[in-house]
Enzyme design. Structure first.
Site, PDB file in Angstrom:
ATOM      1  N   SER A  13      -4.994 -35.765 -22.508  1.00 19.24           N
ATOM      2  CA  SER A  13      -6.248 -36.419 -22.883  1.00 19.24           C
ATOM      3  C   SER A  13      -7.351 -36.246 -21.845  1.00 19.24           C
ATOM      4  CB  SER A  13      -5.994 -37.920 -23.082  1.00 19.24           C
ATOM      5  OG  SER A  13      -7.205 -38.637 -23.130  1.00 19.24           O
ATOM      6  N   LYS A  45       0.042 -41.618 -32.299  1.00 20.87           N
ATOM      7  CA  LYS A  45      -0.701 -41.620 -33.563  1.00 20.87           C
ATOM      8  C   LYS A  45       0.250 -41.819 -34.742  1.00 20.87           C
ATOM      9  CE  LYS A  45      -3.847 -38.551 -34.313  1.00 20.87           C
ATOM     10  NZ  LYS A  45      -4.566 -37.258 -34.417  1.00 20.87           N
ATOM     11  N   ASN A  55      -7.703 -33.765 -33.365  1.00 24.21           N
ATOM     12  CA  ASN A  55      -9.136 -33.528 -33.147  1.00 24.21           C
ATOM     13  C   ASN A  55      -9.470 -32.043 -33.182  1.00 24.21           C
ATOM     14  OD1 ASN A  55      -9.729 -36.247 -32.884  1.00 24.21           O
ATOM     15  ND2 ASN A  55      -9.435 -36.235 -30.672  1.00 24.21           N
ATOM     16  N   ARG A  56      -8.564 -31.224 -32.645  1.00 20.22           N
ATOM     17  CA  ARG A  56      -8.821 -29.782 -32.575  1.00 20.22           C
ATOM     18  C   ARG A  56      -8.933 -29.144 -33.955  1.00 20.22           C
ATOM     19  NH1 ARG A  56      -4.845 -30.652 -28.628  1.00 20.22           N
ATOM     20  NH2 ARG A  56      -3.239 -29.811 -29.974  1.00 20.22           N
ATOM     21  N   TRP A 181     -10.182 -49.483 -25.397  1.00 20.63           N
ATOM     22  CA  TRP A 181      -9.788 -48.128 -25.781  1.00 20.63           C
ATOM     23  C   TRP A 181     -10.924 -47.161 -25.489  1.00 20.63           C
ATOM     24  CZ3 TRP A 181     -10.435 -45.863 -31.218  1.00 20.63           C
ATOM     25  CH2 TRP A 181      -9.875 -44.585 -31.284  1.00 20.63           C
ATOM     26  N   GLY A 182     -10.662 -46.224 -24.610  1.00 24.68           N
ATOM     27  CA  GLY A 182     -11.627 -45.175 -24.310  1.00 24.68           C
ATOM     28  C   GLY A 182     -12.273 -45.338 -22.951  1.00 24.68           C
ATOM     29  N   ASN A 183     -12.621 -44.222 -22.347  1.00 23.64           N
ATOM     30  CA  ASN A 183     -13.284 -44.285 -21.044  1.00 23.64           C
ATOM     31  C   ASN A 183     -14.651 -44.952 -21.150  1.00 23.64           C
ATOM     32  OD1 ASN A 183     -14.276 -41.682 -22.286  1.00 23.64           O
ATOM     33  ND2 ASN A 183     -15.535 -41.721 -20.443  1.00 23.64           N
ATOM     34  N   ASP A 184     -15.221 -44.970 -22.347  1.00 28.03           N
ATOM     35  CA  ASP A 184     -16.527 -45.597 -22.529  1.00 28.03           C
ATOM     36  C   ASP A 184     -16.438 -47.117 -22.647  1.00 28.03           C
ATOM     37  OD1 ASP A 184     -15.206 -45.311 -24.962  1.00 28.03           O
ATOM     38  OD2 ASP A 184     -17.023 -44.941 -26.110  1.00 28.03           O
TER      39      ASP A 184
END
Length: 195
Positions: A13, A45, A55-56, A181-184
């Site tokens: 990730s 998932k 995602n890819r 959830w998430g770096n943001d």
């Protein structure tokens, strides 16, 4: 009482890489400790019932995601280079060995730099050994742990516990009953810890 940030990550990730760039300083600022908990994102998932494509495989999504990754890397002033492969299972297992040696933060930071900063091939066992040595770990012992039934069993148990807790992706940070959830979401995490 010192709070613990349970940091669920997978070396596959890039967003976990970005979170790790900032998370150690955030933990120090807020007086917290980080518990490093490696998972397997594709497995997470499925455990959560998400059988959609990666995602890819979603071209419009990957295009936007790539732009976001570049923006975050520029904001954090870190290099971002896609690795030669996404075979990171050994590295995830190795993080458990490093955690057992009280070197999780150093190992995870160094590993992310190699995988996402430099773009090495995670399948290269010499890279794994070099990373271990760079942070003062016994490379032979680490690689033996990764290959051993005990090491693989510990990694499997850690993943199962994560999925039972509701982990469905990475990065995810759990503190008390809160999930980020998430770096943001690091700003939200820090605000929660400072309240």
């Amino acid at each position: 009482m010192t709070k613990t940030i349970d940091f669920y990550f997978d070396f596959i990730s890039p967003f976990s890489y970005l979170a790790q760039v900032k998370l150690p300083d955030l933990a120090r600022r807020t007086g917290c400790v980080i518990e490093y908990r490696p998972i397997d994102i594709p497995e997470a998932k499925i455990a959560a019932g998400n059988y959609g494509p990666s995602n890819r495989e979603v071209v419009p999504k990957i295009k936007v995601m790539m732009a976001d990754l570049e923006r975050w890397a520029a904001k954090y002033e870190v290099p971002l280079t896609f690795p030669a492969s996404f075979a990171c299972s050994d590295w995830n297992c190795a993080a458990l060995y490093a955690r057992g040696q009280d070197q999780a933060e150093a190992f995870v930071t160094a590993a992310y730099h190699r995988i996402w900063g430099i773009g090495i091939d995670p399948r290269d066992q010499n890279e794994l050994r070099g990373c271990a040595e760079d942070v003062g770990l016994d490379a032979d012992a680490l690689c033996e742990f990764v290959r051993s039934p005990a090491g693989q069993g510990e990694y499997r148990k850690a993943r199962t516990q994560a999925y039972q807790r509701g982990v469905f992706g990475a990065p995810m940070m759990f503190v008390d009953d809160q999930i980020f959830w998430g770096n943001d979401r690091l700003d939200f995490l820090e605000s929660y810890l400072l309240d």
